[in-house]
Design a protein around this motif. Structure first.
Motif, PDB file in Angstrom:
ATOM      1  N   LYS A  28       0.774  -1.283   0.127  1.00  0.00           N
ATOM      2  CA  LYS A  28      -0.065   0.046  -0.051  1.00  0.00           C
ATOM      3  C   LYS A  28       0.951   1.213   0.029  1.00  0.00           C
ATOM      4  O   LYS A  28       1.889   1.212   0.531  1.00  0.00           O
ATOM      5  N   PHE A  29       0.412   2.292  -0.716  1.00  0.00           N
ATOM      6  CA  PHE A  29       1.008   3.518  -0.701  1.00  0.00           C
ATOM      7  C   PHE A  29       0.371   4.549   0.528  1.00  0.00           C
ATOM      8  O   PHE A  29      -0.724   4.212   0.882  1.00  0.00           O
ATOM      9  N   ALA A  30       1.073   5.075   1.318  1.00  0.00           N
ATOM     10  CA  ALA A  30       0.562   6.104   2.270  1.00  0.00           C
ATOM     11  C   ALA A  30       1.156   7.221   2.093  1.00  0.00           C
ATOM     12  O   ALA A  30       2.253   7.751   1.811  1.00  0.00           O
ATOM     13  N   ILE A  31       0.130   8.457   2.215  1.00  0.00           N
ATOM     14  CA  ILE A  31       0.613   9.612   2.137  1.00  0.00           C
ATOM     15  C   ILE A  31       0.011  10.578   3.371  1.00  0.00           C
ATOM     16  O   ILE A  31      -1.135  10.197   3.838  1.00  0.00           O
ATOM     17  N   LYS A  32       0.755  11.347   3.862  1.00  0.00           N
ATOM     18  CA  LYS A  32       0.530  12.333   4.920  1.00  0.00           C
ATOM     19  C   LYS A  32       0.603  13.769   4.592  1.00  0.00           C
ATOM     20  O   LYS A  32       1.761  13.935   4.003  1.00  0.00           O
ATOM     21  N   ILE A  33      -0.519  14.364   4.853  1.00  0.00           N
ATOM     22  CA  ILE A  33      -0.437  15.857   4.392  1.00  0.00           C
ATOM     23  C   ILE A  33       0.200  16.741   5.710  1.00  0.00           C
ATOM     24  O   ILE A  33       0.023  16.307   6.917  1.00  0.00           O
ATOM     25  N   THR A  34       0.626  17.800   5.455  1.00  0.00           N
ATOM     26  CA  THR A  34       1.331  18.617   6.634  1.00  0.00           C
ATOM     27  C   THR A  34       0.041  19.249   7.432  1.00  0.00           C
ATOM     28  O   THR A  34      -1.004  19.355   6.999  1.00  0.00           O
ATOM     29  N   ASP A  35       0.344  19.538   8.609  1.00  0.00           N
ATOM     30  CA  ASP A  35      -0.779  20.392   9.482  1.00  0.00           C
ATOM     31  C   ASP A  35      -1.070  21.682   8.697  1.00  0.00           C
ATOM     32  O   ASP A  35      -2.225  21.889   8.561  1.00  0.00           O
ATOM     33  N   GLU A  36      -0.150  22.371   8.158  1.00  0.00           N
ATOM     34  CA  GLU A  36      -0.356  23.459   7.507  1.00  0.00           C
ATOM     35  C   GLU A  36      -1.394  23.099   6.292  1.00  0.00           C
ATOM     36  O   GLU A  36      -2.515  24.203   5.951  1.00  0.00           O
ATOM     37  N   THR A  37      -1.358  22.395   5.598  1.00  0.00           N
ATOM     38  CA  THR A  37      -2.357  22.100   4.570  1.00  0.00           C
ATOM     39  C   THR A  37      -3.575  21.777   5.080  1.00  0.00           C
ATOM     40  O   THR A  37      -4.603  22.282   4.333  1.00  0.00           O
ATOM     41  N   THR A  38      -3.852  21.210   6.231  1.00  0.00           N
ATOM     42  CA  THR A  38      -5.129  21.187   6.749  1.00  0.00           C
ATOM     43  C   THR A  38      -5.904  22.121   7.027  1.00  0.00           C
ATOM     44  O   THR A  38      -7.179  22.381   6.607  1.00  0.00           O
ATOM     45  N   ILE A  39      -5.072  23.549   7.234  1.00  0.00           N
ATOM     46  CA  ILE A  39      -5.908  24.697   7.427  1.00  0.00           C
ATOM     47  C   ILE A  39      -6.356  25.303   5.809  1.00  0.00           C
ATOM     48  O   ILE A  39      -7.296  25.574   5.762  1.00  0.00           O
ATOM     49  N   ILE A  40      -5.230  25.296   4.971  1.00  0.00           N
ATOM     50  CA  ILE A  40      -5.811  25.535   3.621  1.00  0.00           C
ATOM     51  C   ILE A  40      -6.722  24.765   3.020  1.00  0.00           C
ATOM     52  O   ILE A  40      -7.692  25.366   2.318  1.00  0.00           O
ATOM     53  N   ARG A  41      -6.802  23.537   3.285  1.00  0.00           N
ATOM     54  CA  ARG A  41      -8.000  22.583   2.804  1.00  0.00           C
ATOM     55  C   ARG A  41      -9.244  22.968   3.262  1.00  0.00           C
ATOM     56  O   ARG A  41     -10.296  23.027   2.435  1.00  0.00           O
TER      57      ARG A  41
END
Length: 124
Positions: free
Chosen positions: A95-108
């Motif tokens: 499986k591929f796993a990807i984690k976005i940064t905390d800052e990206t969660t705000i922009i999202r």
């Protein structure tokens, strides 16, 4: 907001990957995982085998680490924040796993098409 990407890639396939990932992340997730088969089903890939798609996905997913976002304030003091969109990628146990940064969660929270916009505008 300024979006940048440091390397060039196939825009159409990167956009399709971004759409897939964005859908997997939804509104709340910061980490996702998926198999090559899941992606092939989503993208309706019928002309390549899993190994070929795995190679392509590996290259594209690693490329996501190069995308950054810069937010500048309207103040004249030069204030800004620059951050990577994706913080980590991995392939483990098929499986591929990807984690976005905390800052990206705000922009999202402000842009429902956040990843597709980063990928397509970062290529311009």
């Amino acid at each position: 907001m300024k979006l940048t990407k440091k390397t060039k890639g196939n825009r159409k396939t990167m956009k399709l990957l971004a759409e897939f990932l964005q859908e997997k992340f939804g509104k709340e997730k910061t980490e996702i995982s998926f198999t090559v088969k899941e992606y092939m089903d989503y993208a309706n890939v019928t002309d390549k085998n899993e190994e070929e798609v795995f190679q392509q996905l590996t290259e594209q997913i690693k490329r996501l680490l190069n995308y950054t976002c810069t937010l500048e304030t309207i103040e004249k003091d030069g204030s800004f924040i620059e951050f990577n969109i994706v913080g980590a990628v991995m392939y483990l146990n098929s499986k591929f796993a990807i984690k976005i940064t905390d800052e990206t969660t705000i922009i999202r929270a402000f842009n429902k098409n956040w990843l597709v916009d980063y990928v397509t505008k970062g290529d311009e």
